[in-house]
Design an enzyme around this catalytic site. Structure first.
Site, short mmCIF file in Angstrom:
data_model
loop_
_atom_site.label_atom_id
_atom_site.label_comp_id
_atom_site.label_asym_id
_atom_site.label_seq_id
_atom_site.Cartn_x
_atom_site.Cartn_y
_atom_site.Cartn_z
N SER A 79 -10.60 -0.45 2.78
CA SER A 79 -9.88 -0.55 4.06
C SER A 79 -9.47 0.84 4.50
CB SER A 79 -8.61 -1.37 3.90
OG SER A 79 -8.88 -2.63 3.37
N ARG A 108 0.83 -1.22 0.00
CA ARG A 108 0.00 0.00 0.00
C ARG A 108 0.86 1.27 0.00
NH1 ARG A 108 -3.17 -3.59 -0.65
NH2 ARG A 108 -5.31 -3.76 0.19
N GLU A 130 -4.72 3.89 5.76
CA GLU A 130 -4.21 3.78 4.39
C GLU A 130 -4.87 4.83 3.51
OE1 GLU A 130 -6.16 1.46 1.06
OE2 GLU A 130 -5.44 -0.12 2.39
N1 EPU Z 1 -11.10 -10.34 10.06
C1 EPU Z 1 -11.80 -10.34 11.24
N2 EPU Z 1 -12.74 -9.36 11.42
C2 EPU Z 1 -13.01 -8.43 10.49
C3 EPU Z 1 -12.27 -8.44 9.29
C4 EPU Z 1 -11.31 -9.41 9.11
O1 EPU Z 1 -11.60 -11.17 12.12
O2 EPU Z 1 -13.88 -7.60 10.72
C5 EPU Z 1 -10.13 -11.45 9.82
C6 EPU Z 1 -10.69 -12.41 8.77
O3 EPU Z 1 -11.50 -13.39 9.36
C7 EPU Z 1 -9.45 -12.99 8.18
C8 EPU Z 1 -8.45 -11.84 8.26
O4 EPU Z 1 -8.96 -10.95 9.24
O5 EPU Z 1 -8.97 -14.05 8.97
C9 EPU Z 1 -8.22 -11.18 6.93
O6 EPU Z 1 -9.44 -10.63 6.44
P1 EPU Z 1 -9.66 -10.30 4.88
O7 EPU Z 1 -9.38 -11.50 4.05
O8 EPU Z 1 -10.99 -9.65 4.74
O9 EPU Z 1 -8.50 -9.31 4.51
P2 EPU Z 1 -7.90 -8.02 5.23
O10 EPU Z 1 -6.52 -8.30 5.65
O11 EPU Z 1 -8.86 -7.52 6.28
C10 EPU Z 1 -6.83 -7.04 3.07
C11 EPU Z 1 -6.83 -5.79 2.27
C12 EPU Z 1 -8.11 -5.66 1.46
C13 EPU Z 1 -8.19 -6.84 0.52
C14 EPU Z 1 -8.14 -8.13 1.35
C15 EPU Z 1 -8.06 -9.36 0.49
C16 EPU Z 1 -5.46 -4.23 3.53
C17 EPU Z 1 -5.43 -2.99 4.35
N3 EPU Z 1 -6.67 -4.64 3.14
O12 EPU Z 1 -7.88 -6.96 4.02
O13 EPU Z 1 -8.01 -4.48 0.67
O14 EPU Z 1 -9.37 -6.81 -0.26
O15 EPU Z 1 -6.97 -8.15 2.19
O16 EPU Z 1 -6.81 -9.44 -0.11
O17 EPU Z 1 -4.42 -4.81 3.25
C18 EPU Z 1 -8.57 -2.16 0.46
O18 EPU Z 1 -7.36 -1.94 0.46
O19 EPU Z 1 -9.41 -1.25 0.37
C19 EPU Z 1 -9.03 -3.54 0.63
C20 EPU Z 1 -10.33 -3.83 0.74
#
Ligand code: EPU
Length: 338
Positions: free
Chosen positions: A237, A162, A333
Site C-alpha cells: 500500500s 501504520r 504510508e
Molecule cells: N477497493 C477498491 N478498489 C481498489 C482496492 C480496494 O474498491 O482498487 C475496495 C475493496 O473492494 C474493499 C476495500 O476497498 O471493499 C478494502 O480493500 P482491501 O481489502 O484490499 O484492503 P485495503 O484497505 O485496500 C488494507 C491494508 C493492506 C492489507 C489489507 C487487508 C492499508 C493502507 N492497507 O488495504 O495492507 O493487506 O487492508 O487487511 O491499511 C500494506 O500495508 O502494504 C498492505 C497491503
C-alpha cells in the site's frame, strides 16, 4: 569490514529503484554495528533493512548499513505460549512460515507481507484484522548516537494504525536489532472475521480452520491482488486509508451507496484509499514505467525503469485527484527518501 563504494541499491528496495549509495556495508553482528556507527570516515549513515517500505528518489550520500542480523531463539515458554526473539534481518514471511511449522499461532494473518522483522514495528505492519502490536512483546534497538542497546516495551512503542514511536519522536535515532513476539501454542485465537478470509476459506472447502488454513487463505488473497515485488516493483500500500468524520462519511455514503468503510469509533470512519483512487479512474493507469496497480489501486508500481521521482510525481497526482474529487487528503504510508 567490507565497505563498498558507489553501489546500486536496485536490488535492495522492493520498488526496484536504481539509485546509488556512496558507500555500503553489510551488518552481520551487534559488535560490528557498534563499530560502524563509530566510523568517522562516514559521518552520515543510512539504515536499510528489507527496503520494502521506502521510495528512494535520489542517490544516498551516506554509508548505507544493510541490516543482516540473523537468528531466531526461544526466550520463554510454557504449555500455552512461547516468547521468541527474532533478529532484525530475518525475512518476515520466512518467520511466519517458521512459526506455522512449529505450530505457533499469531502470525498467520500477517503472511506474505514483504520486508524484514526489524522494520515490522516501525509501521506496525497489519493485514486482515491483525497488527504486529497484537503479538509484540518488546524490541531491542541500538541508539545511533551512543551505540547503546535499549529495550522498548509494547506500550513504549506507541503503536497505532501504520504508526509507532519510530516514525515520530524516535525517528532516525535507533536501529531495531531484534523483536520479541508472544505466540500461542494451544487454543489459538483465530481471526477469520475479515470478509475476504471467510470467502477464501469457503472456496478452499475449509470448515474448521487451522492457523495454516488461515495463512493459506491470506496468501491466496494477497497473491490474487497484490503484485509480487520480485516481478513488479512495489512497496505494498502506498497510501494509508484516510479516517474521516461521521458527517463527511454520511455525505459521501449518500452519493455512493456502495462506499466501503470500517467504523473506527462513534465519530470516525476509515475509508479504503484504494476505492477512492479507483473512483477517480486512476486504477491501472500507467505513465511510462510508473503505474497504479490494475488489481489494487492503493499500490503504486514500477514496471521496470521508473525513477523514484516519477513514482513520487504519480503519487502526488493521485493525491491531488482524490483531493479534488472527494475533498479527502490521503497520506503516504511509504517512507519517501527525498
Ligand atoms: N477497493 C477498491 N478498489 C481498489 C482496492 C480496494 O474498491 O482498487 C475496495 C475493496 O473492494 C474493499 C476495500 O476497498 O471493499 C478494502 O480493500 P482491501 O481489502 O484490499 O484492503 P485495503 O484497505 O485496500 C488494507 C491494508 C493492506 C492489507 C489489507 C487487508 C492499508 C493502507 N492497507 O488495504 O495492507 O493487506 O487492508 O487487511 O491499511 C500494506 O500495508 O502494504 C498492505 C497491503
Amino acid at each position: 569490514m567490507n565497505i563498498q563504494e558507489n553501489i546500486s541499491l536496485k536490488n535492495y528496495n522492493t520498488f526496484g529503484i536504481d539509485v546509488k549509495a556512496k558507500a555500503f556495508v553489510e551488518i552481520n553482528g551487534l559488535a560490528q554495528l557498534q563499530k560502524v556507527l563509530e566510523l568517522k570516515a562516514y559521518p552520515d549513515k543510512f539504515i536499510l533493512s528489507g527496503g520494502s517500505n521506502m521510495l528512494l528518489t535520489k542517490d544516498i550520500d551516506a554509508l548505507v548499513m544493510h541490516i543482516n542480523l540473523k537468528g531466531i531463539t526461544v526466550l520463554e515458554e510454557n504449555d500455552d505460549e512461547v516468547i521468541i526473539k527474532v533478529m532484525a534481518g530475518e525475512n518476515w514471511h520466512d518467520l511466519v512460515l517458521w512459526s506455522l511449522n512449529k505450530g505457533y499461532g499469531g502470525l498467520e494473518n500477517l503472511s506474505l507481507i514483504p520486508g524484514n522483522v526489524g522494520t515490522a514495528p516501525i509501521q506496525n505492519i497489519g493485514a486482515y484484522g491483525v497488527e504486529l502490536k497484537d503479538v509484540f512483546e518488546s524490541c531491542a534497538a541500538m541508539e545511533i548516537r551512543t551505540g547503546e542497546l535499549v529495550a522498548f516495551s509494547n506500550d513504549q512503542c506507541e503503536f497505532s494504525y501504520r504508526d509507532s514511536i519510530f516514525k515520530n519522536e524516535a525517528k532516525g535515532k535507533y536501529i531495531i536489532t531484534s523483536v520479541a513476539l508472544k505466540l500461542s501454542k494451544t487454543n489459538h485465537t483465530l481471526n477469520t472475521g475479515y470478509g475476504a478470509i471467510e470467502d477464501q476459506l469457503r472456496k478452499n472447502g475449509v470448515v474448521y480452520p487451522t492457523i495454516k488454513d488461515i495463512s493459506d487463505a491470506v496468501i491466496a488473497i494477497r497473491q490474487s491482488k497484490l503484485p509480487d515485488p520480485m516481478e513488479i516493483g512495489n512497496s505494498g500500500s502506498f497510501f494509508k486509508n484516510p479516517v474521516i468524520s461521521r458527517k463527511t462519511y454520511q455525505k459521501l455514503k449518500k452519493h455512493h451507496p456502495d462506499l466501503p468503510s470500517y467504523q473506527v469509533d462513534e465519530d470516525q470512519y476509515k475509508i479504503p484509499a484504494g476505492w477512492l483512487i479507483e473512483q477517480c479512474g486512476l486504477k491501472g493507469e500507467r505513465y511510462g514505467d510508473a503505474g497504479v496497480h490494475e488489481k489494487q489501486a492503493l499500490v503504486l508500481v514500477n514496471y521496470g525503469n521508473a525513477t523514484g521521482l516519477e513514482i513520487l510525481e504519480l503519487a502526488e497526482l493521485v493525491q491531488k485527484t482524490v483531493s479534488q474529487k472527494f475533498n479527502i487528503h490521503i497520506n503516504p504510508e511509504v517512507n519517501i527518501i527525498k
